[in-house]
Design an enzyme around this catalytic site. Structure first.
Site, mmCIF file in Angstrom:
data_model
loop_
_atom_site.group_PDB
_atom_site.id
_atom_site.type_symbol
_atom_site.label_atom_id
_atom_site.label_comp_id
_atom_site.label_asym_id
_atom_site.label_seq_id
_atom_site.Cartn_x
_atom_site.Cartn_y
_atom_site.Cartn_z
ATOM 1 N N ARG A 153 89.358 41.899 -41.542
ATOM 2 C CA ARG A 153 88.707 40.690 -41.024
ATOM 3 C C ARG A 153 89.538 39.486 -41.447
ATOM 4 O O ARG A 153 89.859 39.347 -42.626
ATOM 5 C CB ARG A 153 87.293 40.591 -41.607
ATOM 6 C CG ARG A 153 86.464 39.495 -41.006
ATOM 7 C CD ARG A 153 85.159 39.307 -41.749
ATOM 8 N NE ARG A 153 85.301 38.323 -42.807
ATOM 9 C CZ ARG A 153 84.277 37.732 -43.443
ATOM 10 N NH1 ARG A 153 83.042 38.056 -43.136
ATOM 11 N NH2 ARG A 153 84.484 36.847 -44.387
ATOM 12 N N TYR A 165 83.851 28.241 -43.425
ATOM 13 C CA TYR A 165 83.285 29.536 -43.792
ATOM 14 C C TYR A 165 84.297 30.598 -44.241
ATOM 15 O O TYR A 165 85.277 30.866 -43.575
ATOM 16 C CB TYR A 165 82.469 30.122 -42.624
ATOM 17 C CG TYR A 165 82.145 31.554 -42.885
ATOM 18 C CD1 TYR A 165 81.235 31.875 -43.885
ATOM 19 C CD2 TYR A 165 82.798 32.584 -42.230
ATOM 20 C CE1 TYR A 165 80.971 33.187 -44.200
ATOM 21 C CE2 TYR A 165 82.541 33.897 -42.532
ATOM 22 C CZ TYR A 165 81.622 34.190 -43.518
ATOM 23 O OH TYR A 165 81.367 35.482 -43.837
ATOM 24 N N ASP A 218 84.568 36.784 -38.237
ATOM 25 C CA ASP A 218 83.150 36.432 -38.395
ATOM 26 C C ASP A 218 82.980 34.943 -38.099
ATOM 27 O O ASP A 218 83.551 34.100 -38.793
ATOM 28 C CB ASP A 218 82.728 36.749 -39.841
ATOM 29 C CG ASP A 218 81.231 36.606 -40.079
ATOM 30 O OD1 ASP A 218 80.536 36.090 -39.180
ATOM 31 O OD2 ASP A 218 80.768 37.010 -41.165
ATOM 32 N N HIS A 220 80.029 33.406 -38.147
ATOM 33 C CA HIS A 220 78.902 32.955 -38.965
ATOM 34 C C HIS A 220 77.968 32.028 -38.197
ATOM 35 O O HIS A 220 77.530 30.984 -38.705
ATOM 36 C CB HIS A 220 79.408 32.297 -40.256
ATOM 37 C CG HIS A 220 78.861 32.979 -41.469
ATOM 38 N ND1 HIS A 220 78.044 32.354 -42.362
ATOM 39 C CD2 HIS A 220 78.989 34.242 -41.906
ATOM 40 C CE1 HIS A 220 77.697 33.195 -43.312
ATOM 41 N NE2 HIS A 220 78.253 34.355 -43.056
ATOM 42 N N GLU A 244 82.117 38.833 -34.870
ATOM 43 C CA GLU A 244 80.807 38.946 -35.524
ATOM 44 C C GLU A 244 80.040 37.629 -35.488
ATOM 45 O O GLU A 244 80.626 36.557 -35.685
ATOM 46 C CB GLU A 244 81.063 39.366 -36.981
ATOM 47 C CG GLU A 244 79.810 39.443 -37.801
ATOM 48 C CD GLU A 244 80.126 39.676 -39.281
ATOM 49 O OE1 GLU A 244 81.238 40.126 -39.610
ATOM 50 O OE2 GLU A 244 79.237 39.380 -40.095
ATOM 51 N N GLU A 270 73.483 41.234 -39.732
ATOM 52 C CA GLU A 270 73.374 41.308 -41.198
ATOM 53 C C GLU A 270 72.101 40.660 -41.739
ATOM 54 O O GLU A 270 71.647 41.022 -42.806
ATOM 55 C CB GLU A 270 74.622 40.716 -41.873
ATOM 56 C CG GLU A 270 74.789 39.235 -41.650
ATOM 57 C CD GLU A 270 76.077 38.688 -42.276
ATOM 58 O OE1 GLU A 270 77.126 39.325 -42.143
ATOM 59 O OE2 GLU A 270 76.011 37.614 -42.891
ATOM 60 N N ARG A 291 74.880 45.441 -37.321
ATOM 61 C CA ARG A 291 75.335 45.289 -38.703
ATOM 62 C C ARG A 291 74.213 45.246 -39.746
ATOM 63 O O ARG A 291 74.381 44.698 -40.822
ATOM 64 C CB ARG A 291 76.199 44.024 -38.800
ATOM 65 C CG ARG A 291 77.483 44.215 -38.006
ATOM 66 C CD ARG A 291 78.567 43.223 -38.312
ATOM 67 N NE ARG A 291 78.382 42.407 -39.460
ATOM 68 C CZ ARG A 291 78.773 42.757 -40.695
ATOM 69 N NH1 ARG A 291 79.368 43.918 -40.907
ATOM 70 N NH2 ARG A 291 78.561 41.937 -41.689
ATOM 71 N N GLU A 347 81.903 47.476 -43.582
ATOM 72 C CA GLU A 347 82.530 46.323 -44.251
ATOM 73 C C GLU A 347 82.698 46.658 -45.736
ATOM 74 O O GLU A 347 81.791 47.205 -46.362
ATOM 75 C CB GLU A 347 81.638 45.085 -44.090
ATOM 76 C CG GLU A 347 82.198 43.845 -44.743
ATOM 77 C CD GLU A 347 81.278 42.631 -44.587
ATOM 78 O OE1 GLU A 347 80.054 42.806 -44.466
ATOM 79 O OE2 GLU A 347 81.808 41.510 -44.599
ATOM 80 N N TRP A 411 75.126 27.798 -41.431
ATOM 81 C CA TRP A 411 76.233 28.088 -42.339
ATOM 82 C C TRP A 411 76.729 29.497 -42.090
ATOM 83 O O TRP A 411 76.001 30.455 -42.017
ATOM 84 C CB TRP A 411 75.814 27.978 -43.812
ATOM 85 C CG TRP A 411 76.996 28.331 -44.662
ATOM 86 C CD1 TRP A 411 78.097 27.566 -44.896
ATOM 87 C CD2 TRP A 411 77.228 29.569 -45.354
ATOM 88 N NE1 TRP A 411 78.990 28.252 -45.679
ATOM 89 C CE2 TRP A 411 78.486 29.483 -45.972
ATOM 90 C CE3 TRP A 411 76.492 30.752 -45.491
ATOM 91 C CZ2 TRP A 411 79.036 30.524 -46.717
ATOM 92 C CZ3 TRP A 411 77.015 31.782 -46.229
ATOM 93 C CH2 TRP A 411 78.289 31.659 -46.844
HETATM 94 C C1 GCO Z 1 79.673 39.080 -44.143
HETATM 95 C C2 GCO Z 1 78.644 38.040 -44.405
HETATM 96 C C3 GCO Z 1 78.624 37.496 -45.795
HETATM 97 C C4 GCO Z 1 77.414 36.581 -45.966
HETATM 98 C C5 GCO Z 1 76.764 36.744 -47.289
HETATM 99 C C6 GCO Z 1 75.497 35.918 -47.367
HETATM 100 O O1 GCO Z 1 79.950 39.281 -42.972
HETATM 101 O O2 GCO Z 1 80.123 39.705 -45.082
HETATM 102 O O3 GCO Z 1 78.625 37.073 -43.408
HETATM 103 O O4 GCO Z 1 79.820 36.879 -46.044
HETATM 104 O O5 GCO Z 1 77.742 35.245 -45.792
HETATM 105 O O6 GCO Z 1 76.525 38.094 -47.483
HETATM 106 O O7 GCO Z 1 74.628 36.381 -48.331
HETATM 107 MG MG MG Z 2 78.934 38.161 -41.599
#
Ligand code: GCO
Ligand code: MG
Length: 411
Positions: A153, A165, A218, A220, A244, A270, A291, A347, A411
Site C-alpha cells: 500500500r 493521512y 487508502d 480514508h 480502499e 474496516e 475489509r 493487511e 479523517w
Molecule cells: C488501515 C486503516 C487504519 C486506521 C486505523 C484507525 O487501512 O489500516 O485505515 O490506518 O486509520 O486503524 O483506527
Molecule cells: Mg484503511
C-alpha cells in the site's frame, strides 16, 4: 483433550493495557481451567468497550456453556435490544473469538480446523510504504519488496498539507499512542491538492518497480462519489489491486456511482460492524474486497457469515490489519483467512513492538510476505496479565481532519 458438552463459564476478565498502544482484552475462564481470549479494542474509545463488557456483558456470561457460541452470539446481539453499533459489536466480537479459542482448546484443534480446514498453505499480505515524499515512499516499498512482500500500500504526504493521512506529519506517526496530546490532533485536507499529486506516486511506482508488484492505496473516506470515480479512472493505467475507502459509505448506493465509471477494484469495510453495513455493497457487486475485522464485525462468527455471503457475489475478504487491532484479533481473523475459499489478501503492518511481545504471544510467522499459522489448539495466542499490568491504559485520540477553511472533514 476432549472435555464434553458442558464447559461452564466461571469468570470473565476485562483487561485494559497499553504496551505501545491501548488494547482491551477479554479473558473468559471455564470451570475446566480452559480459558479463551478476545480483543475488544475500539481505537480511541477503549473505556467505552471495557465498561460495556464489565458492567453489562460479563454478568450475563457466568454459568453459561462456553460451547454454545451461536446462542451466546445471538443473546448478545438480539438479546440486548440495541442491535449493532461499534461498541456493542466489538464486545460481541471479543466474546465470540474467546469462545472459539475455548472450543478449539477443548477439541485440541486449531480454530481453522473447526471452520472447515485450510484452503491454502499460507496467507498473502500487503505491507505499508509511507513517506513524506514520493521518493521516500518508493524507497520504503523497495525495502519491503526486498523482504519478499508482493503487495504494498502506497501513501505519500500531499504537497502543501502537513500530516495528510497515513504519513508522519509532525513526526508523530498516527499508529503511535498520542497520549501526550490532551485532545485529538488536527490535520488539514484539500481534495484539490490531493487529486493533483496522487497519480504521480503510482506512475513513479510503476516506472521504478515494474508491473509485478501489487499496489494498493487508502483514501480514508476523503472524497465524494464522483471525485472517487475520477480518481479510479486516473489510476486505472497503474493497475491497483484495490482502492480502499474512496468514499464513506453509510449510504451504500454511493459505490454504484464509482463502479459505473471505473474498473479500479474497490475495497471498504474496516469500520463496519455487521453484515448489514455491507449488504448492498456486496449483493450489487459494487465492491471487490470487504475489509471487516474480526473484532469490529462480531468475531469469527460475524466474519465467517460476511465471507460466505460475499462469496456468492465474487467479493473477497481482506480484513483490516492495523496495529490498533491486538494480536488476538489478528490471530482470530488469520484462522478465517486460511479457511475462507474467497480470501483475498490480509493487511499486515507487523506483529507489534517488543513491549507488546511481552504481553501478547502467538504462533504466527511471516516469511516472504506470507503469514504461516501454527497448529496450536484454539487461536494460538496467549496474554501475560502480569506483564500487561506494567503498561496501564493512557487516553489517546485518533486525529481529525479539517479543510483549509476550517470545515470538519472525514479523517
Ligand atoms: C488501515 C486503516 C487504519 C486506521 C486505523 C484507525 O487501512 O489500516 O485505515 O490506518 O486509520 O486503524 O483506527
Ligand atoms: Mg484503511
Amino acid at each position: 483433550m476432549r472435555t464434553g458438552r458442558n464447559l461452564v463459564i466461571t469468570d470473565v476478565r476485562v483487561i485494559l493495557c497499553s504496551p505501545g498502544r491501548n488494547f482491551v482484552t477479554v479473558k473468559i475462564v471455564t470451570e475446566s481451567g480452559i480459558y479463551g481470549l478476545g480483543d475488544a479494542t475500539v481505537n480511541g474509545r477503549e473505556m467505552a468497550v471495557a465498561t460495556y463488557l464489565r458492567e453489562h456483558v460479563a454478568p450475563c456470561l457466568i454459568g453459561r456453556n462456553a460451547h454454545d457460541i451461536e446462542d451466546i452470539w445471538q443473546y448478545l446481539y438480539k438479546g440486548v435490544y440495541w442491535r449493532r453499533g461499534p461498541i456493542n459489536m466489538a464486545c460481541v466480537g471479543a466474546v465470540d473469538m474467546a469462545l472459539w479459542d475455548i472450543k478449539g482448546k477443548a477439541a485440541d484443534l486449531p480454530v481453522y480446523e473447526l471452520l472447515g480446514g485450510r484452503s491454502r498453505r499460507a496467507i498473502g499480505t500487503y505491507a505499508h510504504a509511507t513517506g513524506n515524499t514520493i521518493d521516500d515512499t518508493l524507497t520504503r516499498a523497495e525495502e519491503l519488496m526486498g523482504q519478499g512482500f508482493q503487495a504494498i500500500r502506497l501513501q505519500t504526504a500531499v504537497p502543501g498539507l502537513d500530516g495528510s493521512y497515513g504519513v508522519l506529519g509532525d513526526k508523530k506517526d498516527y499508529f503511535e499512542l498520542q497520549s501526550d496530546r490532551p485532545l485529538p490532533p488536527e490535520h488539514p485536507w484539500s481534495t484539490r491538492k490531493y487529486m493533483n499529486s496522487i497519480e504521480e506516486l503510482f506512475r513513479e511506482a510503476r516506472a521504478r518497480h515494474g508491473q509485478d508488484i501489487q499496489l494498493l492505496h487508502d483514501v480514508h473516506s476523503r472524497l465524494t462519489p464522483i471525485e472517487a470515480a475520477k480518481l479510479g479512472k486516473m489510476l486505472e493505467p497503474h493497475d491497483l489491486l484495490f482502492l480502499e475507502d474512496a468514499v464513506a459509505a453509510e449510504n451504500q448506493e454511493s459505490y454504484r456511482i464509482i463502479r459505473e465509471h471505473t474498473t479500479t477494484p474497490l475495497a471498504i469495510g474496516e469500520i463496519y460492524n455487521t453484515i448489514w453495513d455491507c449488504k448492498e455493497l456486496i449483493q450489487n457487486q459494487w465492491i471487490d474486497y470487504i475489509r471487516t475485522a474480526a473484532t469490529h464485525a462480531g468475531g469469527i462468527t460475524g466474519l465467517r457469515r460476511i465471507a460466505d455471503f460475499a462469496a456468492l457475489f465474487h467479493v473477497r475478504i481482506a480484513p483490516h490489519g492495523a496495529p490498533d487491532l491486538s494480536p488476538i484479533c489478528f490471530a482470530a481473523q488469520s484462522h478465517v483467512d486460511i479457511w475462507a475459499p474467497n480470501f483475498g489478501i490480509q493487511e499486515f503492518v507487523g506483529f507489534g513492538n517488543a513491549t507488546s511481545a511481552e504481553v501478547f504471544s502467538h504462533d504466527l510467522k511471516i516469511t516472504d510476505g506470507m503469514i504461516h499459522i501454527g497448529d496450536s489448539p484454539g487461536l494460538g495466542v496467549d496474554f501475560n496479565e502480569t506483564a500487561a499490568e506494567k503498561h496501564p491504559y493512557k487516553r489517546s485520540y485518533l486525529p481529525v481532519s479539517r479543510l483549509e477553511d476550517g470545515t470538519l472533514w472525514s479523517w
